[in-house]
Design a protein around this motif. Structure first.
Motif, PDB file in Angstrom:
ATOM      1  N   THR A 171       0.844  -1.207   0.000  1.00 51.89           N
ATOM      2  CA  THR A 171       0.000   0.000   0.000  1.00 51.89           C
ATOM      3  C   THR A 171       0.874   1.250   0.000  1.00 51.89           C
ATOM      4  OG1 THR A 171      -0.191   0.038   2.410  1.00 51.89           O
ATOM      5  CG2 THR A 171      -1.917  -1.134   1.191  1.00 51.89           C
ATOM      6  N   ARG A 172       2.046   1.178   0.641  1.00 50.01           N
ATOM      7  CA  ARG A 172       2.971   2.328   0.619  1.00 50.01           C
ATOM      8  C   ARG A 172       3.407   2.619  -0.810  1.00 50.01           C
ATOM      9  NH1 ARG A 172       4.847   1.469   6.029  1.00 50.01           N
ATOM     10  NH2 ARG A 172       2.895   1.925   7.084  1.00 50.01           N
ATOM     11  N   ARG A 173       3.429   1.549  -1.635  1.00 55.95           N
ATOM     12  CA  ARG A 173       3.861   1.707  -3.024  1.00 55.95           C
ATOM     13  C   ARG A 173       2.702   2.118  -3.918  1.00 55.95           C
ATOM     14  NH1 ARG A 173       6.143  -3.518  -5.417  1.00 55.95           N
ATOM     15  NH2 ARG A 173       4.841  -2.916  -7.167  1.00 55.95           N
ATOM     16  N   GLY A 174       1.527   2.352  -3.306  1.00 58.65           N
ATOM     17  CA  GLY A 174       0.398   2.792  -4.115  1.00 58.65           C
ATOM     18  C   GLY A 174      -0.583   1.699  -4.456  1.00 58.65           C
ATOM     19  N   PHE A 175      -0.363   0.498  -3.931  1.00 57.21           N
ATOM     20  CA  PHE A 175      -1.327  -0.581  -4.169  1.00 57.21           C
ATOM     21  C   PHE A 175      -2.569  -0.380  -3.318  1.00 57.21           C
ATOM     22  CE2 PHE A 175       0.304  -4.601  -6.227  1.00 57.21           C
ATOM     23  CZ  PHE A 175       1.301  -3.969  -6.935  1.00 57.21           C
ATOM     24  N   GLY A 176      -3.669  -0.924  -3.807  1.00 54.19           N
ATOM     25  CA  GLY A 176      -4.845  -1.077  -2.964  1.00 54.19           C
ATOM     26  C   GLY A 176      -4.933  -2.532  -2.549  1.00 54.19           C
ATOM     27  N   VAL A 177      -5.263  -2.788  -1.295  1.00 51.20           N
ATOM     28  CA  VAL A 177      -5.404  -4.166  -0.819  1.00 51.20           C
ATOM     29  C   VAL A 177      -6.757  -4.315  -0.155  1.00 51.20           C
ATOM     30  CG1 VAL A 177      -4.461  -5.977   0.652  1.00 51.20           C
ATOM     31  CG2 VAL A 177      -2.912  -4.331  -0.422  1.00 51.20           C
ATOM     32  N   VAL A 178      -7.492  -5.362  -0.564  1.00 49.52           N
ATOM     33  CA  VAL A 178      -8.733  -5.708   0.123  1.00 49.52           C
ATOM     34  C   VAL A 178      -8.538  -7.119   0.656  1.00 49.52           C
ATOM     35  CG1 VAL A 178     -11.230  -5.978  -0.042  1.00 49.52           C
ATOM     36  CG2 VAL A 178     -10.050  -4.320  -1.511  1.00 49.52           C
TER      37      VAL A 178
END
Lengths: 370, 268
Positions: B186-193
């Motif tokens: 997420t720090r790298r710009g990913f979204g995680v669900v």
């Protein structure tokens, strides 16, 4: 996890090729080795028979046909036998063996079950039913058809029967427009036993002469081979033999599960249709010209996986080469062990295939530590 | 980003989701929590496109999810499912390489091979790269599948990870390690669900929570907003007390002792 927190560089500078393991090596060497063995088996098989021709002679004749003069000696008689009788038969064996092997591997991949066989979805049973129908009813109902198609009536009927049952099984297994593989297997079993019962019913009403035809057809044989036969099945068998090995990556993904495969961008429904269509073409055509040749589609892919692992990119072409190799050798045996008579090849593949298959099962059982 | 608006889904006449809305944004870890059968996995399968909702809209990057070609989607978002059915004896590195299939035709490039090694290193499985997948333990299999999923979106920009109970079968260390990976992405710009069962882990790692109960969204927002004793009582039917985490600024839930059920209660 600091490494993941930044977007990785396009290609790491430190990338060194992974070390080659024994498994990698077996995977890489399998196809060339099988191809060499197949060439050897073809030369050997073409030379074997009532008039033996040494390998050198076979090579000489083949090169002579290509207008190349060599020092390899042969007699004109040998040339006639090889060209008119042996070679078409060997070619047919290679084509059918390759088709049955690759179709078996494809079906095992589709059903994600190493025991699957094209026969499971009704291809062979449908072809047999249609063929037996043709034999038994030819004098009455199908006389007209027979007049049109002559020698090919049986082959055409068997092929249509194969396609018909596969379509039926596929339609039966559809839920919400997608075919459910488990249902397909069950529908296949049901249709198989129905076709078996109908075949039995027809056999019951058959005359003695018809019974003989039915039995021989059911045992499988490459005996009818001639250049016209080879040329007529070549396009039908070449399509699955060439196209199925190209689906190796897709079948690997399918092994993860249908949903998982679709998450990786695989058009699963399209793939399933392709696999079923190509396998039916391969098996239907084979059954049509050579009768039912059992066990090849089941055992050969197994052996290939045993040596080279489960990667379908190797298993599919490996099963094609392996199937061709096994059927070429089996046909050579069928022609020579009880010469001048000839064993039906289906008997040989089953006789040799069953012990091999049981050995595989026992070996896997031991490996699981049971 | 994923944008679900008033999504309902039912099987036969049984509603599994009722008018659920959510936004999963890049750079955020969204945890779906709730009791068994609340609809968490169903919601995740709507996000992954496996299920088409009966009503409501599902959009990814402003486009209807169903309109996006599967191959395009495969390079942007990866899905870790709850169950894995792989029974063929693929080696672990071959399994992880399948995550790279959307990127190469024929043979993998050196870059693909490098990504496989890095993904294996990220989940701590480098030493098992040559092992046959079926011989791994349950937790190791789960991590190998995670490595495959990571490899699929390794260099994606604003990629998405959909994880259905990613911690099942993992030991304490690897549970945290897996969520560390998710947070690093997420720090790298990913979204995680992610569907999570452990509410304290969800509180510690997630940026947002969505609490589901009987197919409906009961509460959504920051962990502090969602994890209140009243919400937990409503969804799980269990009393909890909220403590302050000794080191972190996140709530810590402790279930309160209940009067012991009489023995007859459990006997048949």
């Amino acid at each position: 996890m600091p490494a993941l927190a930044q977007r990785p560089a396009a290609s790491p500078a430190t990338a060194s090729p992974p070390p080659t393991t024994a498994a990698d090596l077996r995977q890489r060497l399998l196809l060339p080795v099988l191809a060499l063995l197949l060439v050897g088996a073809v030369l050997l098989s073409a030379g074997a028979g009532a008039m033996p021709i040494p390998v050198g002679g076979v090579l000489g004749i083949l090169l002579h046909k290509l207008d190349l003069t060599t020092a390899l000696a042969f007699e004109p008689q040998q040339e006639a036998v090889l060209w008119a009788i042996r070679l078409p038969r060997v070619c047919l064996g290679v084509l059918i063996g390759a088709a049955l092997g690759v179709a078996g591997a494809a079906m095992q991949g589709l059903f994600r079950n190493p025991l699957a066989d094209p026969g499971l979805i009704g291809v062979s049973a449908g072809a047999s039913l249609a063929a037996v129908t043709t034999i038994v009813l030819e004098a009455t109902l199908l006389g007209v058809v027979r007049e049109w198609l002559g020698f090919y009536a049986l082959a055409v009927a068997a092929f249509l029967g194969a396609c018909g049952t596969t379509m039926l099984v596929y339609q039966l297994s559809k839920e919400n427009g997608r075919s459910v593989v488990g249902t397909m297997l069950l529908a296949g079993i049901a249709i198989n036993s129905l076709a078996g019962a109908l075949t039995g019913l027809l056999t019951y009403t058959a005359t003695d002469e018809q019974l003989r035809s039915i039995t021989f057809w059911g045992l499988g044989s490459l005996g009818g081979a001639s250049w016209p036969t080879v040329l007529s099945v070549l396009p039908l068998l070449a399509v699955p033999i060439v196209l199925l090995p190209r689906l190796g990556k897709s079948l690997n993904l399918l092994a993860l599960g249908e949903e998982q495969a679709s998450h990786l961008g695989l058009p699963v429904t399209h793939l399933k249709r392709q696999l079923i269509g190509l396998a039916t073409l391969a098996v239907g055509t084979s059954v049509a010209v050579a009768g039912t040749i059992g066990f090849l589609g089941l055992v050969v892919p197994h052996l290939v996986r045993l040596v080279a692992g489960p990667d379908h990119r190797t298993v599919l072409p490996g099963a094609a080469l392996g199937g061709a190799l096994v059927l070429t050798l089996a046909d050579m045996l069928a022609r020579t062990v009880v010469a001048p008579a000839e064993l039906p090849i289906g008997i040989l593949t089953a006789l040799l295939g069953t012990p091999v298959f049981l050995w595989i099962l026992l070996r896997e059982k031991r490996q699981r530590g049971v | 980003m994923f944008d679900l608006h008033q999504v309902s889904y039912q099987v036969g006449r049984k509603p599994l989701l009722h008018e659920v809305s959510l936004q999963a944004q890049c750079g955020r870890l969204l945890a779906l929590i709730g009791p068994n059968g609340a609809g968490k996995s169903t919601l995740l399968r709507v996000l992954s496109g496996d299920l088409t909702p009966g009503s409501g809209t599902v959009q990814f990057e402003g486009r209807p999810l169903a309109d996006i070609p599967a191959a395009t989607l495969a390079r942007r978002r990866a899905v870790l499912t709850q169950q894995h059915s792989l029974s063929l004896a693929f080696r672990v590195q071959e399994l992880v390489l399948m995550g790279r299939y959307p990127y190469f035709q024929g043979q993998p490039t050196a870059h693909d091979q490098a990504v496989v090694r890095q993904a294996l290193a990220a989940v701590g499985l480098s030493h098992l790269a040559q092992r046959s997948y079926p011989t791994l333990s349950g937790g190791e299999q789960q991590r190998a599948q995670l490595a495959r999923v990571l490899a699929q979106v390794w260099e994606a920009e604003a990629g998405f990870l959909l994880l259905d109970e990613p911690l099942t079968g993992l030991d304490l260390n690897h549970q945290h390690h897996t969520l560390d990976i998710a947070r690093a992405l997420t720090r790298r710009g990913f979204g995680v669900v992610a569907v999570l069962h452990d509410l304290n882990l969800a509180a510690q790692y997630a940026d947002e929570l969505l609490l589901l109960h009987q197919g409906r969204a009961v509460a959504s927002g920051t962990p502090a907003e969602v994890l209140t004793p009243a919400h937990i009582q409503q969804a799980f039917g269990i009393e909890v007390e909220l403590l302050a985490h000794p080191r972190l600024d996140t709530p810590l839930l402790v279930p309160l002792p209940r009067p012991a059920a009489p023995v007859e209660y459990f006997s048949l």
